[in-house]
Scaffold this active site. Structure first.
Site, PDB file in Angstrom:
ATOM      1  N   SER A 159       0.827  -1.193   0.000  1.00 30.78           N
ATOM      2  CA  SER A 159       0.000   0.000   0.000  1.00 30.78           C
ATOM      3  C   SER A 159       0.864   1.246   0.000  1.00 30.78           C
ATOM      4  O   SER A 159       1.839   1.348   0.745  1.00 30.78           O
ATOM      5  CB  SER A 159      -0.902   0.009   1.237  1.00 30.78           C
ATOM      6  N   ALA A 160       0.491   2.218  -0.835  1.00 32.58           N
ATOM      7  CA  ALA A 160       1.222   3.492  -0.862  1.00 32.58           C
ATOM      8  C   ALA A 160       1.172   4.180   0.500  1.00 32.58           C
ATOM      9  O   ALA A 160       2.063   4.958   0.838  1.00 32.58           O
ATOM     10  CB  ALA A 160       0.646   4.400  -1.939  1.00 32.58           C
ATOM     11  N   CYS A 161       0.159   3.892   1.297  1.00 34.22           N
ATOM     12  CA  CYS A 161       0.022   4.520   2.606  1.00 34.22           C
ATOM     13  C   CYS A 161       1.084   4.046   3.586  1.00 34.22           C
ATOM     14  O   CYS A 161       1.281   4.649   4.637  1.00 34.22           O
ATOM     15  CB  CYS A 161      -1.366   4.221   3.182  1.00 34.22           C
ATOM     16  N   HIS A 162       1.755   2.921   3.265  1.00 31.12           N
ATOM     17  CA  HIS A 162       2.788   2.380   4.153  1.00 31.12           C
ATOM     18  C   HIS A 162       4.164   2.476   3.532  1.00 31.12           C
ATOM     19  O   HIS A 162       5.074   1.742   3.917  1.00 31.12           O
ATOM     20  CB  HIS A 162       2.482   0.910   4.479  1.00 31.12           C
TER      21      HIS A 162
END
Length: 416
Positions: free
Chosen positions: A354-357
């Site tokens: 995930s781009a969020c991580h």
């Protein structure tokens, strides 16, 4: 449409394989945004012709967004994006429970899964920490990457007010059995509750890749995220007959826009772009699906040929379906961490999850660990996600890039 998977920089042609993180604007979408900003710039709440013009643009966009998911125009609430849409669902569930049982000391209960995006998981965890809800997180099966309807039903209680299970996972691409989950939840609810249990799905990764129909899924809420299907970075929430059948309570208060569900002067240009992106999906979903699956399958075939016996595909289960564009692959080897491979890629733009991580480079993906992928393989994973115009020629470049990167890492390991 021009090819957006490539960008020429000197002699280097970049190949973008991170479409699950975000997509570029389709040219038709960009044109619609510009046209709305240039020619329909009035306040949609104004009664003069410029306001009427802007309101018409929004109405047309709402129609296509609704059609894309099988709903009615009035079921669509425009939001700033997926995070707001998800938060609006949980806020509405909690407020609905409070109004149903104003004298109850029991908190509303929410059920979700260990596969969810942070915009769901962190929201409900914060609500639990603040004493607003009780929370149960059901686990996905290690043999399928899916949440079973049985596990969801086992988690239900008389005070359960909402279920939130994503439609397709952003890292593995595994499609969740939403139709079956909705059916068993509604059946249980009728027999065991004095209220309806509301079913929500975040469909961010499904829209634009597979057909999405709220009636088939039998969900009450569905989250729509524009920048995942070549639209702008705004979103929408589908709610079945909002305020009449499905509760929607605002988090913001102001001028009454969006029927008071989400006040604030409408962003006409971005809404026009979201509508155009939805229109493209309505007209071309079969072509998008077929093309992405063909190229994704070619990618996986070439990976197996290039690295025989040294790759494993995370989320590829005999009993599970995947969205057609997603390949999550781990390379077997001590020095082949996903982030190390990425650092040595010259032409390929991808992600390790995930781009969020993206800041947690040395940590295995919690999603992969949740479906039983061993730590060493989870740490060696790359997520390669295909776009509408990614070609087999692009894949050939990616394979060559991976060969070179992994050869470099192997040599470095041998010298230690």
């Amino acid at each position: 449409m021009t090819n957006m998977s490539r960008a020429v920089q000197g002699d280097v042609r970049e190949i973008y394989l991170d479409y699950n993180a975000t997509t570029p604007l389709a040219p038709e979408v960009l044109e619609s945004i510009y046209d709305a900003l240039a020619n329909s710039w009035g306040n949609p709440s104004s009664s003069h012709h410029q306001g009427v013009k802007a309101k018409s643009v929004i109405s047309t966009a709402r129609h296509w967004i609704a059609k894309m998911v099988g709903g009615k125009d009035e079921d669509i609430v425009i939001t700033s994006g997926g995070t707001e849409s998800n938060a609006l669902v949980f806020n509405s569930c909690i407020e609905h429970y409070r109004r149903l049982y104003p004298k109850s000391d029991q908190l509303p209960h929410i059920v979700t899964s260990n596969l969810e995006h942070d915009s769901v998981m962190l929201t409900v965890e914060e609500m639990r920490a603040n004493g607003k809800i009780e929370l149960t997180v059901v686990t996905a099966s290690h043999g399928s990457g899916k949440v079973s309807p049985t596990s969801v039903v086992s988690a239900l209680r008389p005070n359960t007010i909402g279920i939130s299970i994503m439609y397709a996972n952003n890292e593995t691409g595994v499609i969740q059995p939403l139709q079956e989950i909705s059916h068993v939840v509604k059946t249980w609810s009728k027999a065991n509750c004095s209220h309806q249990i509301l079913v929500h799905t975040d469909a961010a990764q499904a829209i634009g890749k597979i057909p999405v129909n709220v009636n088939t899924l039998s969900v009450d809420y569905l989250t729509i995220v524009g920048h995942k299907f070549y639209g702008p970075r705004i979103g929408a929430l589908y709610a079945r007959q909002p305020a009449k059948v499905t509760p929607v309570y605002p988090m913001l208060f102001g001028g009454g826009q969006e029927r008071n569900f989400r006040p604030g002067t409408e962003n006409t240009g971005m809404i026009a772009g979201l509508g155009k992106a939805a229109e493209l999906v309505c007209k071309h979903i079969s072509d998008y699906h077929e093309h992405m699956k063909t190229v994704r399958d070619y990618l996986e075939q070439q990976l197996e040929l290039a690295f025989p016996g040294h790759v494993t595909f995370n989320g590829q289960y005999a009993e599970s379906e995947r969205i057609p564009n997603t390949c999550n692959v781990s390379f077997k080897g001590y020095n082949l961490k996903g982030y190390r491979i990425m650092k040595r890629l010259k032409w390929t733009l991808a992600s390790i999850g995930s781009a969020c991580h993206s800041e947690d480079l040395d940590k295995p993906s919690p999603i992969l660990l949740a479906i039983g992928i061993p730590d060493d393989l989870a740490g060696n994973a790359l997520r390669l996600s295909i776009g509408r115009e990614t070609s087999k020629q692009d894949i050939d470049i990616v394979i060559a890039d991976l060969r070179a990167a992994i050869a470099t890492l192997t040599d470095e390991q041998d010298k230690q």
